[in-house]
Design a protein around this motif. Structure first.
Motif, PDB file in Angstrom:
ATOM      1  N   TYR A 195      39.941 -81.066 -28.524  1.00  0.00           N
ATOM      2  CA  TYR A 195      40.433 -79.682 -28.524  1.00  0.00           C
ATOM      3  C   TYR A 195      40.222 -78.951 -29.844  1.00  0.00           C
ATOM      4  N   THR A 196      39.399 -79.490 -30.744  1.00  0.00           N
ATOM      5  CA  THR A 196      38.832 -78.661 -31.792  1.00  0.00           C
ATOM      6  C   THR A 196      37.688 -77.871 -31.153  1.00  0.00           C
ATOM      7  N   THR A 197      37.132 -76.926 -31.893  1.00  0.00           N
ATOM      8  CA  THR A 197      36.130 -76.044 -31.303  1.00  0.00           C
ATOM      9  C   THR A 197      34.870 -75.951 -32.157  1.00  0.00           C
ATOM     10  N   TYR A 198      33.748 -75.842 -31.477  1.00  0.00           N
ATOM     11  CA  TYR A 198      32.537 -75.385 -32.145  1.00  0.00           C
ATOM     12  C   TYR A 198      32.655 -73.873 -32.333  1.00  0.00           C
ATOM     13  N   HIS A 199      31.950 -73.356 -33.327  1.00  0.00           N
ATOM     14  CA  HIS A 199      31.876 -71.900 -33.418  1.00  0.00           C
ATOM     15  C   HIS A 199      30.957 -71.372 -32.323  1.00  0.00           C
ATOM     16  N   THR A 200      29.760 -71.944 -32.204  1.00  0.00           N
ATOM     17  CA  THR A 200      28.823 -71.500 -31.171  1.00  0.00           C
ATOM     18  C   THR A 200      28.300 -72.707 -30.411  1.00  0.00           C
ATOM     19  N   TYR A 201      27.794 -72.439 -29.223  1.00  0.00           N
ATOM     20  CA  TYR A 201      27.181 -73.502 -28.423  1.00  0.00           C
ATOM     21  C   TYR A 201      25.910 -72.944 -27.796  1.00  0.00           C
ATOM     22  N   ILE A 202      24.862 -73.781 -27.769  1.00  0.00           N
ATOM     23  CA  ILE A 202      23.542 -73.334 -27.328  1.00  0.00           C
ATOM     24  C   ILE A 202      23.200 -73.935 -25.963  1.00  0.00           C
ATOM     25  N   PHE A 203      22.719 -73.082 -25.075  1.00  0.00           N
ATOM     26  CA  PHE A 203      22.217 -73.493 -23.767  1.00  0.00           C
ATOM     27  C   PHE A 203      20.727 -73.168 -23.685  1.00  0.00           C
ATOM     28  N   ASP A 204      20.021 -73.896 -22.849  1.00  0.00           N
ATOM     29  CA  ASP A 204      18.652 -73.520 -22.532  1.00  0.00           C
ATOM     30  C   ASP A 204      18.722 -72.250 -21.695  1.00  0.00           C
ATOM     31  N   SER A 205      18.163 -71.184 -22.187  1.00  0.00           N
ATOM     32  CA  SER A 205      18.325 -69.884 -21.528  1.00  0.00           C
ATOM     33  C   SER A 205      17.565 -69.809 -20.205  1.00  0.00           C
ATOM     34  N   GLU A 206      16.612 -70.710 -19.978  1.00  0.00           N
ATOM     35  CA  GLU A 206      15.847 -70.700 -18.728  1.00  0.00           C
ATOM     36  C   GLU A 206      16.444 -71.617 -17.669  1.00  0.00           C
ATOM     37  N   THR A 207      16.934 -72.780 -18.097  1.00  0.00           N
ATOM     38  CA  THR A 207      17.481 -73.742 -17.123  1.00  0.00           C
ATOM     39  C   THR A 207      18.997 -73.738 -17.077  1.00  0.00           C
ATOM     40  N   GLY A 208      19.636 -73.207 -18.141  1.00  0.00           N
ATOM     41  CA  GLY A 208      21.095 -73.222 -18.214  1.00  0.00           C
ATOM     42  C   GLY A 208      21.664 -74.540 -18.686  1.00  0.00           C
ATOM     43  N   GLU A 209      20.824 -75.504 -19.035  1.00  0.00           N
ATOM     44  CA  GLU A 209      21.309 -76.808 -19.473  1.00  0.00           C
ATOM     45  C   GLU A 209      21.972 -76.709 -20.848  1.00  0.00           C
ATOM     46  N   PRO A 210      23.138 -77.348 -21.021  1.00  0.00           N
ATOM     47  CA  PRO A 210      23.788 -77.344 -22.335  1.00  0.00           C
ATOM     48  C   PRO A 210      22.985 -78.165 -23.337  1.00  0.00           C
ATOM     49  N   LYS A 211      22.939 -77.702 -24.591  1.00  0.00           N
ATOM     50  CA  LYS A 211      22.137 -78.382 -25.608  1.00  0.00           C
ATOM     51  C   LYS A 211      23.011 -78.937 -26.742  1.00  0.00           C
ATOM     52  N   TYR A 212      23.618 -78.084 -27.537  1.00  0.00           N
ATOM     53  CA  TYR A 212      24.375 -78.595 -28.681  1.00  0.00           C
ATOM     54  C   TYR A 212      25.250 -77.505 -29.270  1.00  0.00           C
ATOM     55  N   GLY A 213      26.259 -77.948 -30.001  1.00  0.00           N
ATOM     56  CA  GLY A 213      27.110 -77.021 -30.742  1.00  0.00           C
ATOM     57  C   GLY A 213      26.512 -76.743 -32.104  1.00  0.00           C
ATOM     58  N   LYS A 214      26.776 -75.533 -32.603  1.00  0.00           N
ATOM     59  CA  LYS A 214      26.205 -75.123 -33.885  1.00  0.00           C
ATOM     60  C   LYS A 214      27.142 -74.100 -34.530  1.00  0.00           C
ATOM     61  N   THR A 215      27.252 -74.170 -35.834  1.00  0.00           N
ATOM     62  CA  THR A 215      28.121 -73.198 -36.503  1.00  0.00           C
ATOM     63  C   THR A 215      27.313 -72.035 -37.064  1.00  0.00           C
ATOM     64  N   PHE A 216      28.004 -70.983 -37.389  1.00  0.00           N
ATOM     65  CA  PHE A 216      27.427 -69.839 -38.099  1.00  0.00           C
ATOM     66  C   PHE A 216      28.350 -69.482 -39.245  1.00  0.00           C
ATOM     67  N   GLN A 217      29.637 -69.363 -38.958  1.00  0.00           N
ATOM     68  CA  GLN A 217      30.604 -69.001 -39.988  1.00  0.00           C
ATOM     69  C   GLN A 217      31.469 -70.174 -40.433  1.00  0.00           C
TER      70      GLN A 217
END
Length: 377
Positions: A195-217
């Motif tokens: 229940y901690t959180t990633y800032h952002t999470y990336i999906f494959d924009s064509e297939t919708g498959e989840p990829k990985y969490g990534k921060t920005f701030q």
């Protein structure tokens, strides 16, 4: 109650003084105690109008409503003429401007703008991945920017009330359906198992498959950015309020406990929980504390009686500590309400400043504690 009235008067006086100077401009963050402005409001413009509507509710002084409405042309220009600048933060922009105006005054034009903003927001929905795309592709070809095609960010959970409101207002479930889809996708990706959180999470924009969490701030991809954690606990609280889905209440409570467990002794978090306990050169984030305080007060409305006092008392203590140790009550020349907010530490931008969203949520928490606000989110 006497202390709360003192804080309320501080908020009212500072906001009115600022409004008389700012005119129709939309503040963002301070530099040497003076607010800087964003012509189109950036993602934060609604917090200034929302602050003025809060002050109207707390005072019944119509000048605050006039101050809030003076910026309307900036919001409508962006929605109808500069659409390439809009992103998932339409909820922050229009829930606290047009929708607030409509709820307070039955202004039908404001209602239309709010619904049009909701239409724009659901237009960002990716059916294949069941998510609302957070950001636009800022710089085509840049790897990080290209990831935006499939990026969600935790802040979006606090933008969803615009969609829930639009369905309630129009009777059309399409807005609520998108909001629920976003909440479900976030629950399976950006909310970690602990229940901690990633800032952002990336999906494959064509297939919708989840990829990985990534921060920005945040500090690192696997760290927990404190303001993001506050967005999560509040966002899922409001999602529960609109849906009654107990899974969302569980997420809200678990995210809240993560936040609480990592607070500093004075109840104000470090900007990233990696630095819990403090570290030289690292800063607190009073805006995260203010968001959490307002969110705890909403959460208190949806838990058993035995738990209500816990969240209410915690929020009250946070508000009092913010006022006593982090406010500008003894610095009348400083235009912010709260000091020591952190906007974007990795870019060394907005460090130890006032942020308009921190000021807004501080005022919202005060209004909630006084039972003097009814229209928000």
């Amino acid at each position: 109650m006497e202390k709360l009235q003192e804080i309320k008067q501080f908020v009212l006086a500072k906001t009115k003084g600022n409004a008389l100077k700012f005119g129709d401009k939309l503040p963002h963050s301070t530099e040497q105690g003076k607010y800087t402005f964003m012509d189109n409001g950036f993602w934060v413009g609604g917090f200034w109008t929302g602050l003025n509507y809060l002050c109207y509710e707390m005072s019944k002084d119509s000048s605050y409503m006039e101050f809030a409405r003076s910026s309307n042309h900036r919001f409508t220009k962006r929605l109808y003429e500069d659409r390439q600048t809009t992103d998932h933060d339409l909820g922050f922009l229009f829930s606290l401007s047009s929708v607030a105006d409509y709820k307070l005054t039955n202004n039908q034009e404001a209602r239309k703008v709010g619904i049009d903003a909701a239409d724009e927001l659901i237009g960002r929905f990716h059916e294949v991945g069941q998510y609302i795309q957070a950001w636009n592709v800022w710089t085509p070809g840049d790897p990080f920017s290209e990831e935006n095609r499939g990026r969600i960010i935790i802040d979006c959970m606090y933008n969803l009330p615009l969609l829930f409101w639009a369905s309630e207002e129009t009777g059309d479930p399409k807005y609520k359906n998108v909001a629920i889809a976003q909440a479900e996708t976030c629950a399976k990706s950006i909310i970690r198992p602990d229940y901690t959180t990633y800032h952002t999470y990336i999906f494959d924009s064509e297939t919708g498959e989840p990829k990985y969490g990534k921060t920005f701030q945040g500090h690192a991809d696997e760290s927990c950015w404190s303001r993001g954690q506050a967005w999560a606990l509040g966002g899922y609280t409001h999602a529960y309020r609109y849906t009654g889905n107990m899974a969302y209440l569980k997420i809200a409570k678990q995210c809240a406990q993560v936040f609480i467990d990592r607070l500093e002794e004075d109840l104000i978090p470090m900007w990233d929980f990696t630095f819990q306990g403090g570290k030289e050169g690292e800063t607190r984030d009073t805006s995260a504390a203010a968001i959490a305080a307002a969110s705890f007060l909403e959460l208190a409305k949806h838990v058993p009686a035995a738990e209500q006092a816990y969240y209410h008392d915690l929020a009250k203590r946070i508000v009092f500590n913010l006022y006593e140790f982090y406010s500008t009550k003894n610095d009348p020349e400083n235009e912010g309400l709260l000091k020591e907010a952190t906007a974007h530490k990795p870019k060394n931008s907005g460090i130890n400043v006032s942020l308009i969203y921190g000021d807004y949520y501080f005022a919202e928490a005060v209004a909630r504690l006084l039972n003097e606000t009814v229209v928000y989110w």
